[in-house]
Motif scaffolding. Structure first.
Motif, PDB file in Angstrom:
ATOM      1  N   GLU A   1      70.401  49.550  16.795  1.00 10.90           N
ATOM      2  CA  GLU A   1      69.824  48.376  16.138  1.00 10.90           C
ATOM      3  C   GLU A   1      70.094  47.103  16.930  1.00 10.90           C
ATOM      4  N   ALA A   2      71.286  47.025  17.529  1.00 11.49           N
ATOM      5  CA  ALA A   2      71.602  45.853  18.365  1.00 11.49           C
ATOM      6  C   ALA A   2      70.668  45.791  19.563  1.00 11.49           C
ATOM      7  N   LYS A   3      70.372  46.923  20.154  1.00  8.49           N
ATOM      8  CA  LYS A   3      69.460  46.956  21.304  1.00  8.49           C
ATOM      9  C   LYS A   3      68.041  46.591  20.894  1.00  8.49           C
ATOM     10  N   ASN A   4      67.606  47.073  19.727  1.00  9.84           N
ATOM     11  CA  ASN A   4      66.252  46.788  19.267  1.00  9.84           C
ATOM     12  C   ASN A   4      66.088  45.329  18.860  1.00  9.84           C
ATOM     13  N   ARG A   5      67.155  44.692  18.330  1.00 12.88           N
ATOM     14  CA  ARG A   5      67.059  43.293  17.922  1.00 12.88           C
ATOM     15  C   ARG A   5      66.744  42.402  19.110  1.00 12.88           C
ATOM     16  N   GLU A   6      67.287  42.742  20.289  1.00 20.62           N
ATOM     17  CA  GLU A   6      67.044  41.906  21.464  1.00 20.62           C
ATOM     18  C   GLU A   6      65.565  41.917  21.839  1.00 20.62           C
ATOM     19  N   ALA A   7      64.901  43.045  21.583  1.00 22.90           N
ATOM     20  CA  ALA A   7      63.482  43.148  21.941  1.00 22.90           C
ATOM     21  C   ALA A   7      62.585  42.426  20.954  1.00 22.90           C
ATOM     22  N   THR A   8      63.084  42.165  19.741  1.00 18.94           N
ATOM     23  CA  THR A   8      62.241  41.557  18.703  1.00 18.94           C
ATOM     24  C   THR A   8      62.617  40.117  18.377  1.00 18.94           C
ATOM     25  N   THR A   9      63.746  39.664  18.907  1.00 18.82           N
ATOM     26  CA  THR A   9      64.186  38.287  18.614  1.00 18.82           C
ATOM     27  C   THR A   9      64.503  37.566  19.909  1.00 18.82           C
ATOM     28  N   THR A  10      64.526  36.283  19.812  1.00 18.23           N
ATOM     29  CA  THR A  10      64.914  35.466  20.973  1.00 18.23           C
ATOM     30  C   THR A  10      66.377  35.105  20.833  1.00 18.23           C
ATOM     31  N   THR A  11      67.149  35.459  21.797  1.00 17.38           N
ATOM     32  CA  THR A  11      68.586  35.180  21.771  1.00 17.38           C
ATOM     33  C   THR A  11      69.061  34.852  23.170  1.00 17.38           C
ATOM     34  N   THR A  12      70.090  34.071  23.229  1.00 25.88           N
ATOM     35  CA  THR A  12      70.607  33.657  24.535  1.00 25.88           C
ATOM     36  C   THR A  12      71.632  34.633  25.080  1.00 25.88           C
ATOM     37  N   THR A  13      72.084  35.547  24.238  1.00 25.83           N
ATOM     38  CA  THR A  13      73.095  36.509  24.694  1.00 25.83           C
ATOM     39  C   THR A  13      72.480  37.900  24.777  1.00 25.83           C
ATOM     40  N   SER A  14      73.033  38.707  25.654  1.00 25.30           N
ATOM     41  CA  SER A  14      72.572  40.083  25.806  1.00 25.30           C
ATOM     42  C   SER A  14      73.107  40.936  24.662  1.00 25.30           C
ATOM     43  N   TRP A  15      72.319  41.956  24.276  1.00 25.85           N
ATOM     44  CA  TRP A  15      72.768  42.864  23.218  1.00 25.85           C
ATOM     45  C   TRP A  15      74.039  43.584  23.612  1.00 25.85           C
ATOM     46  N   ILE A  16      74.269  43.737  24.903  1.00 24.46           N
ATOM     47  CA  ILE A  16      75.505  44.356  25.371  1.00 24.46           C
ATOM     48  C   ILE A  16      76.701  43.501  24.978  1.00 24.46           C
ATOM     49  N   GLU A  17      76.563  42.191  25.095  1.00 22.21           N
ATOM     50  CA  GLU A  17      77.666  41.296  24.730  1.00 22.21           C
ATOM     51  C   GLU A  17      77.964  41.371  23.242  1.00 22.21           C
ATOM     52  N   ASP A  18      76.936  41.735  22.436  1.00 24.67           N
ATOM     53  CA  ASP A  18      77.138  41.824  20.993  1.00 24.67           C
ATOM     54  C   ASP A  18      77.919  43.067  20.577  1.00 24.67           C
TER      55      ASP A  18
END
Length: 770
Positions: A702-719
């Motif tokens: 879900e963390a990986k998919n959120r990056e593809a659907t939202t704009t964020t300044t941090t990488s999903w890996i950092e999350d």
């Protein structure tokens, strides 16, 4: 053979299979006694007999294929001793197939009769054992008539070995005190069929399966129920032109019922055959056959004041207790036996699970065996008047040898005036004889050395851990200072730190007594014995002594990965190397070692770290040897592994392959990167409210998919990475590590990579390419 023809015993006529492997004809079983049989042409080893219990005469006996389609075996041209009782209106033909199956069929190709449907003591590859067939042992090594042991499917649908003696009968394999699932079997199988294939894999419908230790080799094989009651798989070794045992059902031959008959004890020393001995006060019934057992040399009186008990240490007689008396004192147990005229002995044992002494008085002394490993004693009832004379006889059971005293050899004196020529000839003959003895000894030594160097792994069945040092329990207790420093604990037992006599520090695993069946012990020892890889734990030795089962491993200074994950000693570089090393070890298990091995319990607790934090995969007690050519048909009798690390195949009863280890590996990598436990799950926060438990895999995806659907300044890996880890080594490589782990935990096993593919991806990443 076509109808109207016959094979005569007075002519050297045989049927030969097209490939020449099998022959069928009259086989000599004694003085002027013959049976119609099928045998291996190269060794004349019999695999089937028509008239094993009624041999025919060596003159005018014949096997005839009559015009009506019936096969008759006649003795001396007069008496019919065996027949197929088949009828056919059309022409028939009797032929010996390449499989060793003797088949009678008509012109339409319909099989009227075949020897595979009527086995004697042997199963050949592709010959099924069914609900309607059974194997019956021969009477002895030289007597081919029906013996006392049977392999068949019992009323619970379990493949079993039965001792069917002249007086009593009992099932002895699988262990009669185990229920089906404890023996790794299932009774829910109406098919009742077992088949051995040509590669050495045996599969039974009750979930009993095994593979020969030379699995995959294209050699001649036969599964034979021996006259000793053991079922053994034999493989033909072409180089030495002999049969070798490549698997056997029972490792301790003295546990086979009826091994030595009534009132006797069976003892066994590894490397030699089993030995039978009459009990003190008893003598053999038949000096040529131990199956008749022994009979008493005395009459037991019902007067309890006239009897006395003789201790036989480390001995047991299975079954035939006339009662069970728990928590009895020794004197109470004696009185129970004295008050019963038919009580011949009693067993008195301490049971640790109940912390009590239990009494087992016996009316029959059957299935007796003596072993220094057995924890238990038998007290034999004897008349007081002859007790002292029997005590000395009992000393043979202590197996203590003595060389005290000197035996003087008898001398024969002859006249010294011997003819000179005769004396010279005698000395010359002695010299030549001595030279021959020396030459034979030298050649024998060379042959032994050659055989050891060319095929040490082909010497009969594999005895677990022969390549390791066998420690005594006292040695290991001393090394661990009484098992005081526990460094780990798992499903099968605790691990202690110890220092061996040669000053090496070792990890000593002590198997739980409640779970220390020999199958668990031998599984781990035999499997590890075949493995050799820098990322697999190295085993130094073992101990099997009485109820004690211990394994001695190299000591890993930094303990398990699970222990180190909760600390801050592992930086990102070390964790990447641990992930890569673990993958290499598992890839070796799956694809490179001599046997295909599934670990079945990959988790941080089973990945150990040495002084340089290099990983080594450990604990193979739950592993499963796999079929090289057919991994998709593997069969497990029960689920294996640890909750949270187990692949979906276990839950949905799908075929178990090496991909279950790939799934578990992926979970371990995700735990390493996130710092979260898959067993505990992951809590998520939604609108400031703590949501319900979420699986680790789902949370990462879900963390990986959120990056593809939202704009964020941090990488999903950092999350998702462990926030306690600082000084990121290489975010790109950590990302690849996680993506590889996500491939490993795919629900569909076919979508997961193999461990060798995982290694390639991580090595590619390590070398700087992303």
């Amino acid at each position: 053979m076509s109808r109207g023809t016959s094979l005569s015993i007075e002519k050297p006529e045989v049927l030969i299979s097209p490939n020449g492997v099998f022959s069928a004809g009259f086989y000599s079983v004694g003085d002027n006694a013959f049976c119609f049989a099928i045998w291996f042409s190269n060794s004349r080893t019999v695999v089937w007999m028509a008239n094993r219990d009624q041999p025919v005469n060596g003159k005018r006996s014949k096997l005839s294929l009559q015009k009506n389609g019936n096969i008759l075996l006649t003795d001396a041209g007069k008496f019919t001793v065996w027949a197929t009782n088949t009828v056919s209106l059309s022409s028939v033909q009797l032929s010996l197939h390449n499989t060793g199956n003797l088949v009678l069929r008509n012109l339409e190709g319909v099989i009227l009769w075949e020897s595979f449907d009527f086995p004697t003591d042997t199963l050949l590859p592709k010959q099924p054992l069914t609900r309607n067939t059974k194997l019956v042992s021969s009477r002895s090594h030289t007597n081919y008539s029906s013996g006392f042991y049977e392999l068949f499917y019992d009323n619970d649908n379990l493949l079993s070995l039965l001792f069917n003696g002249p007086d009593v009968s009992s099932i002895y394999w699988p262990d009669p005190w185990l229920v089906s699932w404890e023996a790794g079997r299932t009774s829910y199988n109406n098919s009742r069929i077992a088949v051995l294939n040509s590669l050495g894999n045996f599969s039974s419908s009750d979930d009993f399966n095994f593979m020969s230790n030379d699995y995959g080799a294209m050699v001649h094989r036969r599964l034979t129920l021996g006259y000793d009651g053991n079922i053994q798989l034999y493989s033909w070794e072409e180089e030495r032109q002999t049969w070798v045992v490549s698997w056997q059902a029972i490792q301790r031959p003295c546990t086979i019922h009826g091994a030595c008959g009534a009132n006797s004890l069976c003892s066994y020393v590894i490397g030699s055959s089993r030995k039978c001995s009459c009990l003190p006060g008893y003598k053999m019934k038949n000096s040529t056959d131990w199956s008749y057992g022994c009979e008493p040399e005395f009459d037991i009186s019902c007067n309890k004041n006239e009897s006395k008990f003789l201790l036989l240490s480390h001995a047991d007689f299975y079954g035939y207790d006339f009662g069970f008396f728990p928590n009895y004192t020794f004197d109470q147990c004696i009185n129970v036996c004295l008050q019963a005229c038919d009580c011949k002995a009693f067993q008195y044992n301490f049971h640790e699970d109940t912390s009590s002494w239990n009494c087992y008085p016996k009316t029959l002394l059957l299935n007796g065996y003596h072993s220094s490993y057995f924890i238990g004693d038998i007290y034999l009832k004897l008349p007081k008047s002859k007790y002292d004379s029997y005590v000395n006889h009992a000393e043979q059971f202590s197996l203590v040898c003595s060389n005290k005293g000197t035996i003087e050899l008898a001398r024969t004196y002859v006249d010294s005036r011997v003819n000179g020529t005769v004396k010279f000839m005698l000395w010359f003959a002695c010299g030549v004889g001595g030279l021959e003895v020396i030459c034979i000894f030298v050649v024998w030594c060379l042959l032994i050395r050659t055989r050891k160097s060319s095929g040490a792994d082909k010497q009969g069945y594999v005895i677990a851990a022969t390549g390791f040092k066998k420690f005594t329990y006292a040695e290991l207790k001393r090394a661990t200072k009484g098992f005081t420093e526990e460094i780990g604990r798992g499903a099968w037992g605790a691990v202690y730190k110890g220092v061996l006599s040669d000053k090496r520090v070792a990890a000593i695993k002590r198997l739980n007594e409640a779970n220390q069946g020999e199958d668990v012990f031998l599984a781990e020892v035999s499997i590890i014995g075949r493995l050799n890889h820098m990322n697999l734990i190295d085993m130094w030795g073992y101990c099997v002594e009485g109820k004690h089962r211990l394994l001695v491993y190299e000591y890993m200074e930094h303990g398990s990965l699970a222990k180190n994950l909760s600390s801050n000693v592992l930086d990102w570089r070390k964790m990447f190397e641990i992930a890569l090393g673990t993958a290499k070890g598992l890839a070796y298990l799956h694809e490179e070692c001599l046997e295909w091995v599934l670990h079945c319990d990959v988790k941080p607790q089973n990945i150990l770290l040495d002084s340089n934090y290099h990983p080594k995969v450990a604990d193979f007690g739950l592993s499963k040897l796999q079929d090289r050519g057919d991994l998709n048909n593997s069969s497990f009798s029960r689920m294996r592994g640890t909750r949270g690390y187990m692949a979906p195949e276990w839950v949905f009863n799908l075929p178990i392959t090496s991909k279950v280890d790939v799934y578990s590996y992926g979970i371990v990598v995700l735990e390493m990167v996130t710092g979260k436990s898959t067993i505990m799950g992951v809590h998520t926060i939604v609108a400031g409210v703590e949501a319900e438990h979420t699986r680790l895999v789902t949370w990462v995806r879900e963390a990986k998919n959120r990056e593809a659907t939202t704009t964020t300044t941090t990488s999903w890996i950092e999350d998702i990475i462990d926030p306690t880890k600082e000084d990121i080594w290489d975010m790109g490589k950590v990302k690849i590590l996680v993506e590889v782990a996500l491939q490993c935990v795919e629900e569909d096993k076919d979508a997961r990579p193999t461990m060798s593919q995982v290694v390639k991806m991580l090595v590619h990443c390590e070398n700087g390419s992303t």
